[in-house]
Write a protein that holds these residues in place. Structure first.
Motif, short mmCIF file in Angstrom:
data_model
loop_
_atom_site.label_atom_id
_atom_site.label_comp_id
_atom_site.label_asym_id
_atom_site.label_seq_id
_atom_site.Cartn_x
_atom_site.Cartn_y
_atom_site.Cartn_z
N VAL A 544 0.84 -1.20 0.00
CA VAL A 544 0.00 0.00 0.00
C VAL A 544 0.87 1.25 0.00
CG1 VAL A 544 -1.71 1.34 1.29
CG2 VAL A 544 -1.92 -1.14 1.16
N GLN A 545 0.57 2.14 -0.93
CA GLN A 545 1.23 3.45 -0.97
C GLN A 545 0.17 4.52 -0.68
OE1 GLN A 545 2.67 4.62 -4.82
NE2 GLN A 545 3.24 6.68 -4.15
N ILE A 546 0.36 5.26 0.39
CA ILE A 546 -0.59 6.30 0.77
C ILE A 546 -0.50 7.46 -0.23
CG2 ILE A 546 -1.25 7.97 2.53
CD1 ILE A 546 -1.91 5.19 3.35
N LEU A 547 -1.64 7.85 -0.79
CA LEU A 547 -1.68 8.99 -1.71
C LEU A 547 -2.21 10.25 -1.02
CD1 LEU A 547 -3.24 7.14 -4.79
CD2 LEU A 547 -0.81 7.61 -4.35
N GLY A 548 -2.98 10.06 0.02
CA GLY A 548 -3.57 11.18 0.75
C GLY A 548 -4.31 10.63 1.94
N PRO A 549 -4.91 11.49 2.74
CA PRO A 549 -5.61 11.01 3.94
C PRO A 549 -6.78 10.07 3.65
CG PRO A 549 -6.00 13.34 3.58
CD PRO A 549 -4.91 12.96 2.65
N PHE A 550 -7.33 10.14 2.43
CA PHE A 550 -8.47 9.29 2.10
C PHE A 550 -8.20 8.34 0.93
CE2 PHE A 550 -10.02 13.44 3.64
CZ PHE A 550 -10.64 13.03 4.81
N SER A 551 -6.98 8.26 0.48
CA SER A 551 -6.71 7.49 -0.73
C SER A 551 -5.38 6.75 -0.65
CB SER A 551 -6.71 8.41 -1.96
OG SER A 551 -5.75 9.44 -1.80
N ALA A 552 -5.30 5.66 -1.41
CA ALA A 552 -4.08 4.86 -1.45
C ALA A 552 -4.03 4.08 -2.76
CB ALA A 552 -4.03 3.89 -0.26
N ARG A 553 -2.83 3.68 -3.13
CA ARG A 553 -2.62 2.80 -4.26
C ARG A 553 -2.24 1.42 -3.71
NH1 ARG A 553 0.66 3.72 -9.35
NH2 ARG A 553 1.26 5.70 -8.40
N ILE A 554 -2.87 0.37 -4.21
CA ILE A 554 -2.56 -1.00 -3.80
C ILE A 554 -1.96 -1.75 -4.99
CG2 ILE A 554 -3.50 -3.18 -2.97
CD1 ILE A 554 -5.62 -1.69 -1.48
#
Length: 560
Positions: A544-554
């Motif tokens: 998991v890479q966090i993109l923002g407080p409400f989003s991520a890339r898996i």
């Protein structure tokens, strides 16, 4: 200046709203309900593509149906109408209170007018979000004022009679539950306008006739909004059962209650109530509290939209408290070469503190805070099955001179005090822009790398941004395996949004099953709760890479 204030007494409260709007009004979505409403209209008002947000906003959908289906215009009109109706709601409430006040009690009313939105900042927040309740109550209050004119002995004109029940019915069609405000009108006419000497059969017949016509008007206008009478009770019973079974977050309710029941407002409510009890003004107490009577049936909630029918009565009681604090001459102290009562000092302090001081909360389990902000800070996860009240942990609490901790609520974010920094210092506008920019970044990434999007259930916040950018949905949302999926297209570009429940991703076999079901090992996630994103990172730190407080890339490439 004094002549202008006396001539236009409500100019001061209008100026306060105008100042707040100039500093904070941002025509962006603050929570999911506003996006769902606009999505319904922007997708052609076709229930196969998007259901209306709720039947009880039926007439609001009729009103928005006047405008073309472009998302930017619909968003502008939905939020803009709410901003205007918030002003009208407050002005009409104040006009009603002015009529309720007995002779000899108007001395401090001109001061009370601008004090009201300062004591109750939630009234200002009403104007910054999509809130059909304020438009509904504006019609209700206009009908109430007309009913008072008719039932006063010297002003019995049939136009006031008809206009009162028609406006009442129209208001209820914009938000059905405000129809219970009729109890306040009944108590007002029966105990305040008439008083005991006028309880004769002719007056009672007229009031009874008006009440029956008002109920008929409610049913008629709801029918005009698209809902047949035989469906109304079924929907009401469903809503009552839904609210009764709904999981209540006391943390979120406290978020909006803080901006409603401020220290100054609570002080004035208590002082006003005690004063009325001492003076044995039982009819005034009944009038002030009658807006709460329907809550005995529907259940109690601190959410302001659910309490809005009680606002006029509560503000009426609070006026007597304001009058007490401003006129009290007992226990004076010398300040700036003048003698000022301790009561006035207490009131002004209670009024000013929430505007000047923000309470900052550092929590390890959420991306919200410590002030009126949200950002991923490498937070730790929390119990996935715990409710919001248990997930939020307080590491430290500090004071600041700007916006306080942002609490996510069903009615948009609310600060723990620091209203000056939020409403006048740009924090509200900055937070909404920040959240909208994050959603745009997710959509840009999905388009650029051809990645599917996983999101919470049926929330429409990503959908409306795609509609804004010219995407369209040629086919209704359908089920692909276990999951609902939307497919939006713009020329050669396609974006797929899968609707899931966030906790499903916390179990690795289920996550892999989702990956196989949607035929992708790489995808982006957007969830309404920042805790879900934090828990994803904690559960799968390598994927998991966090993109923002409400989003991520898996990225599950290489996983079995």
């Amino acid at each position: 200046m004094l002549k202008l204030i006396h001539r236009y007494p409500y100019l001061s409260v209008t100026a306060i709203f105008a100042l707040v709007y100039a500093c904070a009004l941002t025509f962006l979505y603050a929570e999911g309900d506003d996006a769902a409403t606009v999505a319904y209209h922007a997708l052609g008002r076709n229930p196969d593509f998007q259901q209306p947000y709720s039947p009880y906003h039926g007439m609001m959908d009729v009103l928005l149906g006047i405008f073309p289906t472009g998302e930017p215009l619909l968003r502008l009109m939905a939020i803009g109408l709410s901003a205007l109706s918030a002003i009208f709601f407050v002005i009409l409430t104040l006009k009603l209170i002015a009529q309720w006040l007995p002779s000899g009690f108007h001395k401090n009313f001109l001061v009370f007018i601008p004090l009201l939105p300062l004591m109750v900042p939630e009234l200002l927040f009403f104007g910054l979000i999509y809130t059909p309740a304020t438009l509904a109550m504006s019609f209700m209050l206009a009908g109430h004022l007309m009913a008072r004119r008719f039932f006063e002995k010297e002003r019995r004109h049939v136009g006031w009679f008809a206009g009162a029940f028609l406006l009442y019915g129209l208001g209820a069609s914009f938000r059905w539950d405000v129809a219970v405000y009729g109890i306040v009108i009944f108590v007002d006419i029966f105990f305040i306008v008439w008083g005991k000497p006028s309880w004769n059969y002719r007056n009672l017949l007229k009031l009874g006739s008006w009440s029956v016509l008002a109920i008929i008007a409610v049913v008629f206008f709801i029918y005009l909004s698209g809902y047949a009478p035989n469906r109304i009770m079924g929907i009401i019973q469903w809503a009552k059962a839904y609210l009764g079974n709904k999981q209540v977050s006391y943390f979120q309710q406290a978020g909006v209650a803080i901006s409603l029941f401020t220290p100054a407002f609570v002080l004035c409510l208590v002082a006003g109530f005690i004063r009325l009890v001492i003076d044995r003004q039982w009819s005034f107490i009944l009038l002030g509290l009658s807006g709460f009577l329907p809550k005995l049936y529907f259940g109690f909630s601190l959410l302001p939209k659910g309490l809005i029918m009680a606002f006029p009565g509560l503000f009426f009681i609070a006026y007597f408290g304001v009058d007490f604090f401003l006129d009290s001459n007992r226990y004076q102290v010398k300040l700036f070469h003048r003698r000022i009562s301790v009561a006035s000092i207490v009131f002004v302090t209670a009024l000013a503190l929430p505007w000047l001081i923000g309470i900052k909360i550092h929590s390890p389990n959420t991306s919200w805070g410590p002030g009126f902000e949200v950002s991923y800070k490498g937070n730790k996860g929390s119990d996935n099955n715990a409710g919001l009240d248990k997930r939020i942990g307080f590491r430290s609490i500090k004071l600041g001179i700007d916006g306080g901790f942002a609490i996510p609520t069903p009615e948009g974010p609310r600060p723990v005090w620091g209203y000056g920094g939020v409403l006048l210092g740009g924090a509200w506008r900055a937070l909404l822009k920040h959240s909208n920019a994050e959603r745009d970044r997710i959509l840009d990434l999905a388009r650029k790398e051809n990645l599917p999007i996983l999101q919470n259930n049926d929330y429409s916040l990503l959908l409306v941004n795609l509609l804004r950018d010219g995407y369209s949905e040629k086919n209704p949302m359908f089920k692909e395996g276990r999951y609902k999926v939307r497919t939006l297209e713009k020329k050669a570009e396609t974006v797929k949004i899968f609707h899931i429940k966030a906790p499903e991703l916390y179990d690795e076999p289920t996550l892999l099953a989702i990956s196989h079901a949607i035929h992708h090992q790489r995808f982006v996630c957007w969830f309404l709760s920042s805790s879900d994103i934090i828990n994803l990172k904690t559960t799968y730190p390598d994927h998991v890479q966090i993109l923002g407080p409400f989003s991520a890339r898996i990225d599950l490439t290489g996983s079995n």
